[in-house]
Design a protein around this motif. Structure first.
Motif, PDB file in Angstrom:
ATOM      1  N   ASN A  69       0.805  -1.133   0.113  1.00  0.00           N
ATOM      2  CA  ASN A  69       0.089  -0.064  -0.092  1.00  0.00           C
ATOM      3  C   ASN A  69       0.742   1.514  -0.045  1.00  0.00           C
ATOM      4  O   ASN A  69       1.719   1.443   0.832  1.00  0.00           O
ATOM      5  CB  ASN A  69      -0.885   0.204   1.197  1.00  0.00           C
ATOM      6  N   VAL A  70       0.801   2.046  -0.844  1.00  0.00           N
ATOM      7  CA  VAL A  70       1.453   3.215  -0.891  1.00  0.00           C
ATOM      8  C   VAL A  70       0.404   4.519  -1.002  1.00  0.00           C
ATOM      9  O   VAL A  70      -0.840   4.421  -1.734  1.00  0.00           O
ATOM     10  CB  VAL A  70       2.398   3.472  -1.989  1.00  0.00           C
ATOM     11  N   ASP A  71       0.974   5.733  -0.713  1.00  0.00           N
ATOM     12  CA  ASP A  71       0.194   6.919  -1.001  1.00  0.00           C
ATOM     13  C   ASP A  71       0.715   7.649  -2.416  1.00  0.00           C
ATOM     14  O   ASP A  71       1.991   7.953  -2.253  1.00  0.00           O
ATOM     15  CB  ASP A  71       0.123   7.829   0.112  1.00  0.00           C
ATOM     16  N   SER A  72       0.418   7.314  -3.562  1.00  0.00           N
ATOM     17  CA  SER A  72       0.781   7.736  -4.717  1.00  0.00           C
ATOM     18  C   SER A  72       1.096   9.217  -4.887  1.00  0.00           C
ATOM     19  O   SER A  72       1.853   9.763  -5.713  1.00  0.00           O
ATOM     20  CB  SER A  72       0.428   6.966  -5.878  1.00  0.00           C
ATOM     21  N   HIS A  73       0.324   9.874  -4.176  1.00  0.00           N
ATOM     22  CA  HIS A  73       0.475  11.538  -4.242  1.00  0.00           C
ATOM     23  C   HIS A  73       1.663  11.974  -3.431  1.00  0.00           C
ATOM     24  O   HIS A  73       2.267  12.930  -4.128  1.00  0.00           O
ATOM     25  CB  HIS A  73      -0.892  12.108  -3.533  1.00  0.00           C
ATOM     26  N   GLY A 112       4.458   9.658  -2.488  1.00  0.00           N
ATOM     27  CA  GLY A 112       5.181   8.859  -2.766  1.00  0.00           C
ATOM     28  C   GLY A 112       5.750   7.951  -1.475  1.00  0.00           C
ATOM     29  O   GLY A 112       6.678   7.568  -1.409  1.00  0.00           O
ATOM     30  N   ARG A 113       4.820   8.122  -0.478  1.00  0.00           N
ATOM     31  CA  ARG A 113       5.227   7.323   0.838  1.00  0.00           C
ATOM     32  C   ARG A 113       4.452   5.857   0.857  1.00  0.00           C
ATOM     33  O   ARG A 113       3.381   5.702   0.502  1.00  0.00           O
ATOM     34  CB  ARG A 113       4.552   8.168   1.976  1.00  0.00           C
ATOM     35  N   VAL A 114       5.474   5.153   1.168  1.00  0.00           N
ATOM     36  CA  VAL A 114       4.998   3.480   1.473  1.00  0.00           C
ATOM     37  C   VAL A 114       4.256   3.593   2.801  1.00  0.00           C
ATOM     38  O   VAL A 114       4.634   4.026   3.833  1.00  0.00           O
ATOM     39  CB  VAL A 114       5.967   2.615   1.411  1.00  0.00           C
ATOM     40  N   LEU A 115       2.933   3.181   2.777  1.00  0.00           N
ATOM     41  CA  LEU A 115       2.109   2.846   3.898  1.00  0.00           C
ATOM     42  C   LEU A 115       2.511   1.684   4.543  1.00  0.00           C
ATOM     43  O   LEU A 115       2.523   1.795   5.818  1.00  0.00           O
ATOM     44  CB  LEU A 115       0.774   3.183   3.675  1.00  0.00           C
ATOM     45  N   ARG A 116       2.548   0.587   4.166  1.00  0.00           N
ATOM     46  CA  ARG A 116       2.984  -0.633   4.533  1.00  0.00           C
ATOM     47  C   ARG A 116       3.261  -1.665   3.409  1.00  0.00           C
ATOM     48  O   ARG A 116       2.545  -1.580   2.285  1.00  0.00           O
ATOM     49  CB  ARG A 116       1.704  -1.077   5.331  1.00  0.00           C
ATOM     50  N   SER A 117       3.718  -2.935   3.606  1.00  0.00           N
ATOM     51  CA  SER A 117       3.908  -3.733   2.754  1.00  0.00           C
ATOM     52  C   SER A 117       3.228  -4.936   3.649  1.00  0.00           C
ATOM     53  O   SER A 117       3.883  -5.426   4.874  1.00  0.00           O
ATOM     54  CB  SER A 117       5.461  -4.082   2.602  1.00  0.00           C
ATOM     55  N   ALA A 134       9.620   8.029  -2.267  1.00  0.00           N
ATOM     56  CA  ALA A 134       9.858   9.105  -3.181  1.00  0.00           C
ATOM     57  C   ALA A 134      11.029  10.161  -2.831  1.00  0.00           C
ATOM     58  O   ALA A 134      11.912  10.492  -3.605  1.00  0.00           O
ATOM     59  CB  ALA A 134       8.601   9.836  -3.627  1.00  0.00           C
ATOM     60  N   GLN A 135      10.866  10.539  -1.546  1.00  0.00           N
ATOM     61  CA  GLN A 135      11.964  11.565  -1.096  1.00  0.00           C
ATOM     62  C   GLN A 135      13.091  10.862  -0.785  1.00  0.00           C
ATOM     63  O   GLN A 135      14.101  11.411  -1.433  1.00  0.00           O
ATOM     64  CB  GLN A 135      11.394  12.126   0.386  1.00  0.00           C
ATOM     65  N   GLU A 136      13.194  10.011  -0.662  1.00  0.00           N
ATOM     66  CA  GLU A 136      14.724   8.901  -0.453  1.00  0.00           C
ATOM     67  C   GLU A 136      15.246   8.810  -1.799  1.00  0.00           C
ATOM     68  O   GLU A 136      16.345   9.158  -1.875  1.00  0.00           O
ATOM     69  CB  GLU A 136      14.277   7.359   0.007  1.00  0.00           C
ATOM     70  N   PHE A 137      14.574   8.437  -2.799  1.00  0.00           N
ATOM     71  CA  PHE A 137      15.346   8.298  -4.173  1.00  0.00           C
ATOM     72  C   PHE A 137      15.531   9.454  -4.717  1.00  0.00           C
ATOM     73  O   PHE A 137      16.454   9.868  -5.763  1.00  0.00           O
ATOM     74  CB  PHE A 137      14.316   7.432  -5.106  1.00  0.00           C
ATOM     75  N   SER A 138      14.667  10.717  -4.514  1.00  0.00           N
ATOM     76  CA  SER A 138      14.798  11.916  -5.277  1.00  0.00           C
ATOM     77  C   SER A 138      16.043  12.495  -4.725  1.00  0.00           C
ATOM     78  O   SER A 138      17.032  13.053  -5.672  1.00  0.00           O
ATOM     79  CB  SER A 138      13.560  13.030  -5.066  1.00  0.00           C
ATOM     80  N   GLN A 139      16.442  12.490  -3.231  1.00  0.00           N
ATOM     81  CA  GLN A 139      17.552  13.011  -2.800  1.00  0.00           C
ATOM     82  C   GLN A 139      18.942  12.102  -3.371  1.00  0.00           C
ATOM     83  O   GLN A 139      19.797  12.719  -3.586  1.00  0.00           O
ATOM     84  CB  GLN A 139      17.466  12.976  -1.255  1.00  0.00           C
TER      85      GLN A 139
END
Length: 321
Positions: A72-76, A78-83, A95-100
């Protein structure tokens, strides 16, 4: 060699696939994969090291990044909610991790929507603007494409088809409801159903199996004529077909594409699915039911489509003075 490239990631329960592609031609320049580790941060470090090596082979600047994540992700945001498959990913800002880390804009979606985009570009839904993709595997999920655009929903979690319910079915689901098709037709559910029948004394050739009972094994015995295996596969196929008919009534797609390992179970599963799916509503709308063409590669292909879109938007941004 390309001047600009994009990155595509597919985070699965057992492996993480990475691809670097030409930002102009969309052709792959380098690909690789690493095992999914039990610790989320260790997995990230492992996949980032692999990505660095792949980028070094291309000598290109990264212009966009697309990520398919099995959970489950929040695609708006880019945060992973849970796996549900791997621990440690809850509330992780991927998303923040990869962008940086890689210096490019990132789009993260769940693997169901990524699979839809992949089948829309390279697979069974190529050329269509309005379709639904459903994957039946360890879990059940999917994605919706309308007017040629992915539909993420209000919180970016649309496409949780596995938790649509078959009316009156008492099968409990891990989500807390009963009758969810994931609890009836996903691979582990099929295996668990057979084991329950065997423990109750129902005769079957599966009782003599020397390997663990899986959906794949049940499908093999169903094709060989085993009555219990056929009953369980028929129940699974009918549950999926019922929900797909409901999606037709709600969304009016041109086609529904079905993928995932369970979708390869053979005619018993597909005949039951088709019988439950076809009805007056479907007939009037002439909706096509299509098997997916790329079961394993569809999510990575979809991540590539997201990455190319991010690169296009990045190029369109005005240069700050």
């Amino acid at each position: 060699m390309a001047d600009q490239a994009v990155l595509a990631f597919d985070f699965g329960g057992t492996k993480i696939a990475v691809g670097v592609a030409d930002a102009d031609s969309s052709g792959w320049l380098a690909t690789g994969k690493v095992p999914t580790l039990e610790n989320a941060r260790e997995s990230l470090r492992s996949v980032e090291r692999l990505t660095d090596r792949l980028i070094a082979r291309t000598d290109a600047q990264i212009a966009g990044i697309g990520v398919s994540f099995g959970g489950n992700v929040d695609s708006h945001s880019g945060r992973v909610l849970r796996s549900s498959l791997v621990a440690g990913w809850d509330d992780l800002p991927l998303a923040q991790e990869f962008s940086q880390r890689f210096g490019a804009p990132v789009k993260v979606v769940n693997d169901g929507l990524a699979g839809a985009l992949g089948e829309g570009r390279f697979g069974a839904a190529a050329g269509l603007t309005d379709f639904v993709y459903l994957t039946v595997s360890t879990g059940i999920g999917g994605g919706i494409v309308m007017d040629g655009r992915p539909c993420g929903g209000g919180s970016g979690q649309a496409g949780e088809f596995g938790h649509m319910r078959v009316a009156g079915d008492p099968t409990p689901c891990r989500c807390g409801y009963t009758g969810c098709i994931e609890a009836i037709a996903a691979g582990p559910a099929i295996a668990a159903s057979v084991v329950g029948h065997l423990r109750a004394g129902e005769p079957s050739t599966l009782a003599a199996a020397t390997e663990p009972i899986t959906a794949r094994l049940v499908a093999e015995h169903a094709r060989a004529g085993d009555a219990l295996a056929q009953k369980v596969m028929t129940t699974a196929g009918a549950a999926v077909g019922y929900v797909l008919a409901e999606l037709v009534a709600a969304l009016d797609p041109q086609a529904i594409v079905v993928g995932g390992g369970v979708a390869n179970s053979g005619p018993v599963f597909w005949d039951a699915l088709h019988d439950a799916f076809v009805g007056p509503m479907v007939d009037r709308r002439s909706v096509e039911l299509r098997p997916a063409l790329h079961i394993n590669k569809a999510p990575l292909n979809g991540a590539l489509m997201l990455a190319l879109e991010q690169a296009r938007l990045n190029r369109a941004q005005p240069v700050s003075q």
